[in-house]
Design a protein around this motif. Structure first.
Motif, short mmCIF file in Angstrom:
data_model
loop_
_atom_site.label_atom_id
_atom_site.label_comp_id
_atom_site.label_asym_id
_atom_site.label_seq_id
_atom_site.Cartn_x
_atom_site.Cartn_y
_atom_site.Cartn_z
N HIS A 350 49.59 14.68 52.75
CA HIS A 350 49.85 15.49 51.56
C HIS A 350 50.00 16.94 52.00
O HIS A 350 49.07 17.52 52.57
N ASN A 413 48.10 9.40 46.30
CA ASN A 413 48.89 10.47 45.69
C ASN A 413 48.32 10.86 44.33
O ASN A 413 48.23 12.04 43.99
N GLU A 440 57.21 11.70 42.66
CA GLU A 440 56.04 12.53 42.37
C GLU A 440 56.45 13.80 41.62
O GLU A 440 55.76 14.25 40.71
#
Length: 486
Positions: A350, A413, A440
């Protein structure tokens, strides 16, 4: 979107006639390096990979592909981390032959370079002219300027110099229909309408193909000091950063955060790495101060701030590089971290940003949430503390199957990105959106912003042939954004 047999053959023949057969690759063995993502998470396919030599040949390729309705996916050094360069049909446009340094202007403090220039070559050309081009990345020996621009790359010196958008004055861009926008101007003030260059920087080749840029240069640092400190927590490290920023101003070039787990795997996997401090600490920071003044006493300044922080318990131990070799050894601990993490098995990555004031809080909250989600997961949160950009990576639990672990990417996520969003942060700080974060983005980006982005895409690329399916989706047939588990 892909070409039918006859259309594809005619297109390839036209490209070969203009570029030369040696620069239009169609054999499976020649295409291999152009269809696979650098970490092996995605694999695509392509009709051909072409290697134009200049802007005019790039424009020819775009015109012919537009006529045929065939997608074009730009390629640089293929060092991206979000699947942005993976083709799903169409033509891969390699910019590696556009590698000229066109001009160095010492008085204007600019360098004009083509998109295929390797970053290290640009750094060296600037140095030869007595200047600094400050963008610095672990992949600087292979990444290329076009990719740096396409992803608005950051790196370790953003704290002092900014990211690529801050380092760029002008661009040359080939549009989807083959027209060329010549914006190669080294102006620091230009209010003649919209600032078009910022549309293309960070657009990942979805709005146009960047072929050249005018970049800013800076005075070379002649004084430099590096330190490695150990702290009890990221909160203490953040307080040290604040002290240094107040004391050193823009002489504070870098403040890189490393957790104990990150240091441990570097020591385990990187040949020649040595623990810099006698004891283990929860948190570490790599600090650099630099100045163009040869007589700047940066060491005394740094020692004074760290001494006060030590007296207050914010710093538990510290070491300053006493030579260039020792300073580089400290930097190697940070720069090797991304590479060695892969040797610990699967890594769910991330690349996020939060306000600097909340970066330590984010590390704490997100770490506890991920450990609760999967006991045994090993959090490796590191990165550019001073600009709020943390690479919040998660190494698989010891003994867990890698494929099984990577299948949990979407699950993590939700955990990490929800926390980032709640802190008014960004789910992509410097790596881009590409394919891996496309879906996302739709969850977290402001709805009006997404609508504007899609409107820009349709306006500049009405046929949707420029890197379709990346950044924003407008109905194209592309794979799911989550990477393959394996």
């Amino acid at each position: 979107m892909t070409a039918s047999g006859s259309t594809g053959t005619a297109l390839v023949d036209a490209l070969k006639a203009r570029l030369g057969e040696a620069y239009v690759l169609t054999a499976a063995s020649d295409l291999e390096g152009h269809v696979t993502e650098s970490r092996g998470l995605y694999r695509g396919e392509a009709l051909a990979a072409v290697r134009p030599r200049d802007r005019d040949e790039v424009a020819f390729v775009l015109r012919e592909c537009a006529k045929a309705g065939v997608p074009v996916v730009p390629h640089g050094g293929n060092t991206g981390l979000v699947g942005g360069g993976v083709p799903f049909g169409g033509v891969v446009l390699s910019l590696t032959r556009l590698d000229r340094i066109r001009e160095v202007d010492p008085v204007n403090a600019t360098i004009t370079v083509e998109a295929g220039c390797i970053l290290k070559a640009v750094q060296d050309a600037a140095s030869d002219a007595g200047y600094l081009f400050p963008l610095s990345l672990a992949s600087e020996g292979s990444c290329r300027i076009g990719g740096n621009l396409a992803t608005n790359a950051g790196g370790t010196a953003v704290l002092r110099y900014g990211n690529m958008r801050d380092l760029t004055l002008g661009l040359e861009v080939v549009l989807a229909d083959g027209r060329v926008w010549d914006g190669l101007r080294g102006l620091r003030k230009d209010n003649t309408g919209y600032d078009l260059k910022d549309l293309f920087i960070g657009s990942e080749g979805t709005l146009g193909i960047i072929t050249a840029a005018v970049l800013k240069l800076f005075p070379k640092p002649h004084a430099r000091v590096t330190a490695f400190i150990g702290c009890a927590s990221p909160h203490d490290a953040l307080k040290v950063f604040q002290r240094l920023r107040e004391a050193a101003g823009d002489q504070l070039t870098a403040f890189e955060y490393i957790p104990e787990f990150g240091l441990e795997i570097v020591l385990k996997h990187w040949a020649g790495a040595v623990r810099p401090l006698a004891e283990k600490h929860n948190s570490y920071a790599l600090i650099e101060l630099s100045s163009p003044q040869k007589d700047a006493d940066l060491r005394s300044q740094l020692e004074a701030v760290l001494g006060e922080a030590f007296e207050e318990g914010l710093v538990q131990d510290a070491v300053l590089g006493s030579s260039e070799a020792q300073s580089q050894a400290l930097w190697n601990l940070r720069e090797s971290l991304s590479e060695v993490q892969g040797r610990e098995g699967g890594s769910i990555k991330h690349d996020v940003a939060v306000p600097v004031s909340r970066v330590a809080e984010f590390i704490d909250v997100a770490t506890k949430a991920c450990e609760a989600e999967m006991p045994g997961v090993r959090v490796c949160a590191f990165g550019h503390f001073g600009d709020g950009n943390i690479h919040f990576n998660l190494s698989q639990p010891v003994g867990m199957d890698k494929r099984e672990y990577l299948a949990q990417w979407g699950r993590f996520n939700r955990v990490v990105h929800d926390i980032v969003h709640g802190m008014n942060g960004s789910i992509s700080a410097e790596h881009g959106i590409g394919l891996i974060k496309r879906d996302e983005l739709a969850l977290y980006k402001d709805a009006v912003a997404l609508d504007l982005m899609r409107s820009l895409k349709r306006t500049l690329d009405p046929q949707n042939i420029l890197n379709p399916g990346k950044v924003v989706s407008i109905g194209e047939n592309v794979p799911m954004a989550f990477p393959k588990a394996g």
